[in-house]
Structures are given as C-alpha cells and as structure tokens.
Design a protein around this motif. Sequence first.
Motif, mmCIF file in Angstrom:
data_model
loop_
_atom_site.group_PDB
_atom_site.id
_atom_site.type_symbol
_atom_site.label_atom_id
_atom_site.label_comp_id
_atom_site.label_asym_id
_atom_site.label_seq_id
_atom_site.Cartn_x
_atom_site.Cartn_y
_atom_site.Cartn_z
ATOM 1 N N VAL A 9 0.835 -1.199 0.000
ATOM 2 C CA VAL A 9 0.000 0.000 0.000
ATOM 3 C C VAL A 9 0.868 1.247 0.000
ATOM 4 O O VAL A 9 0.611 2.228 -0.702
ATOM 5 C CB VAL A 9 -0.953 0.002 1.212
ATOM 6 N N ARG A 10 1.963 1.217 0.790
ATOM 7 C CA ARG A 10 2.868 2.370 0.857
ATOM 8 C C ARG A 10 3.775 2.433 -0.356
ATOM 9 O O ARG A 10 4.235 3.497 -0.761
ATOM 10 C CB ARG A 10 3.748 2.273 2.117
ATOM 11 N N GLY A 11 4.044 1.257 -0.964
ATOM 12 C CA GLY A 11 4.965 1.202 -2.107
ATOM 13 C C GLY A 11 6.392 1.012 -1.638
ATOM 14 O O GLY A 11 6.709 1.069 -0.452
ATOM 15 N N GLY A 12 7.272 0.745 -2.623
ATOM 16 C CA GLY A 12 8.694 0.713 -2.311
ATOM 17 C C GLY A 12 9.398 -0.600 -2.540
ATOM 18 O O GLY A 12 10.547 -0.615 -2.930
ATOM 19 N N ASP A 13 8.697 -1.728 -2.337
ATOM 20 C CA ASP A 13 9.408 -3.002 -2.395
ATOM 21 C C ASP A 13 9.607 -3.543 -3.803
ATOM 22 O O ASP A 13 10.547 -4.276 -4.055
ATOM 23 C CB ASP A 13 8.661 -4.052 -1.560
ATOM 24 N N LEU A 14 8.702 -3.209 -4.716
ATOM 25 C CA LEU A 14 8.752 -3.830 -6.034
ATOM 26 C C LEU A 14 9.474 -2.976 -7.065
ATOM 27 O O LEU A 14 9.580 -3.352 -8.218
ATOM 28 C CB LEU A 14 7.325 -4.127 -6.525
ATOM 29 N N SER A 15 10.002 -1.821 -6.688
ATOM 30 C CA SER A 15 10.694 -0.959 -7.638
ATOM 31 C C SER A 15 12.031 -1.570 -8.003
ATOM 32 O O SER A 15 12.767 -2.055 -7.163
ATOM 33 C CB SER A 15 10.903 0.427 -7.032
ATOM 34 N N ASP A 17 14.566 0.075 -9.215
ATOM 35 C CA ASP A 17 15.638 1.043 -9.028
ATOM 36 C C ASP A 17 15.164 2.108 -8.053
ATOM 37 O O ASP A 17 14.021 2.547 -8.114
ATOM 38 C CB ASP A 17 16.018 1.669 -10.373
ATOM 39 N N ASN A 18 16.045 2.522 -7.129
ATOM 40 C CA ASN A 18 15.637 3.498 -6.126
ATOM 41 C C ASN A 18 15.543 4.913 -6.665
ATOM 42 O O ASN A 18 14.875 5.761 -6.087
ATOM 43 C CB ASN A 18 16.617 3.466 -4.942
ATOM 44 N N GLU A 19 16.230 5.206 -7.768
ATOM 45 C CA GLU A 19 16.271 6.572 -8.282
ATOM 46 C C GLU A 19 15.431 6.778 -9.530
ATOM 47 O O GLU A 19 15.031 7.909 -9.839
ATOM 48 C CB GLU A 19 17.720 6.968 -8.582
#
Length: 334
Positions: A9-15, A17-19
């Motif tokens: 829900v918050r996002g972040g794990d499936l990206s 690349d961080n940038e």
Amino acid sequence: FLELAQTLVRGGDLSSDNEYCQIRLDTLLMAGTQFEFDVFLRLSGSKYVKVVGRGDVFDGEKYSHFLVKGIKHLYVPREEFVQYLASLAGALQGSLARDDLPLGEAVAASVVIYESVRAGISTFGITPETQAVLKLTVNLAVRSIEKNPKLNDLFKSLSVNQDNFQAWHSIAICFIACKLSSLMTWDSQSTHYKLALSGMLHDIALPHPEWALFETEADLSSLSASELEEYRQHPLLAGEMASHMADFPGDVDYIIAQHHELPDGSGFPHGVNHTKISPLSSLFIVSHDICHRLYVEGENFDFAHFLQEFDRRYPLGYFRKIRASLEALGLNKI
C-alpha cells in the motif's frame, strides 16, 4: 501478511531502481510532445543518460529512433514520476472524451498504461496520482464495453499487444468480464466498474510479472516453498491493497481475493467451494479462464467449445447461471 500488505500500500518493495522508474516508450507518444519531466536511457547497471529533457520536443521521429534500436522502455527520475502520471491522466481524459475511439485503440492504450500504473503503485503505493490513472483506465474499459461490441470483435482486439503478459492479461479481464456481465442480468455501470477495477488490480501484488502466467501445478513446481506461499497469498494481498483506495467500491476486494478459487474447493488461497464464491467472483473466475485460453490458443480459441466444456470445469453454484445465460443468448448474438 499484514506487514507485506502495508508495504504494498505504501509502495517501495517492487521498484527495480531506487532513483528511476521504468516506463514504456509507447506511453511517451500518448503523454504529449513536451514534458514536465526528464527522460533517461539505462545504459548498464545504475548508469543512465538523459535523452529527453524537460520542455524538449518528443515526436514520432524520436520515437522511431528508439524503436529501431529495439528500445521499448525508458526511465523517469523517481521524484518526477508524479508529473509523468499526470501527463498520462491528461491523455486518458482526452481518450474518454472521444466518442469515436475504436475498441482496438482503447485496448492498446489500456495495456501500455497498465505498466505505468503497476510501476506507480509498486513504487509509491496507493496515492492520488496512481489512483487517478487507474480509475481513468478503468473508465476507458467500461465506456468501451458500453458501446456494446461483439464478443468476437473484442477477442480480435485482444489478440495483439501481448508482449507483457501481466499487462495484457489484466486489461483483457477488464474488458471480457465487463462484456460477459453486459450479456447477463448483472449489467450495470457499477458492476462493470467493479469488474474492471478488479481486473486491473487482481495480480498487482505478484512480485514477478511472469508469475501471472502460472495456471497448473506443473507451473508452480519451479517455485521454492516460500515463493509458493507468496504466490498463493497474492489474491489476499491485492484485495487488501484495493481496500485502501479512496472511494473504494464494495465487493472489489472480495472479487480479487477469490479469483483463484474453484467451485469444487480445489482453488486458493482459502479453498472455498461454490457455496462461498460470490456471483461476481464466479463471473471473474470464468473471465480469467477465458483470458488464459485466448492467450494460449490465439486465433484457434473457440468460445463455443469453451461453453461445451463449461459443465466439466464449472458445474456448481452461480457458474451454472453464467453458462445458462450465455447459452440462452445464442453465439450469433454475442
């Protein structure tokens, strides 16, 4: 489970690349000719080079330049992805305003935009920006079906743009589930919206897009025990994520959570039988099956033969009503 759902829900794990966030090249043509964001090409590893600057002109010539080199994806800086989503929202609003938009164009636009929706939700979670593009894409599918296309014409429109199975599959279910419901007594705009939204989100929690292709126990044999558990939990995770949307329509989380259940109780994640599978979930499950067959069989897919096999695959519960309704209409009318 709850911790993973909250992460999604918050996002972040499936990206990846961080940038930077990956985008489809096709979507830039839809987004306009000048952007409020920079566009980069990934050279290798974490090395990127800017290829379109903010305010630069992006036209068919530049598009062809990348296409002939076999480049299908570019990248937008993470902090500028919101502007990218806003440009897609504007493009979708323009498409919705067109009364003459062909069915094939609506399907194609929805498929290429799905990847952006998935990237946005995976990276940022459920935000106003990701929801805006998601809802507009859903409305595009609903409006297209309300023009009452023939089922065979819909199948033809879905026979292309299959290079990303998860994107194609999710959009195909939107259109097919809405079309089937329009042929039955469950025909209403709110029902279409629920089914299309469920189609967009039902596999959004899969950590690997290729897992959307899995259909048999043999497909699952390559997974480790932890991966298998993750796969079997994805309907619940996606349903939980959907419930955090603003103006969340009821039943969508339930439809998503049940999309791998089967009338004999052999499905997952809960193994419920036909007595516990809702009417809309039943229709969605049938649509899910049709999409897999359409992908595997291609031009050889025969809807009449699918109906002949229906009793063997779906002999109980609301599934029987679906078959009876479709059979009563006659294939020449749908």
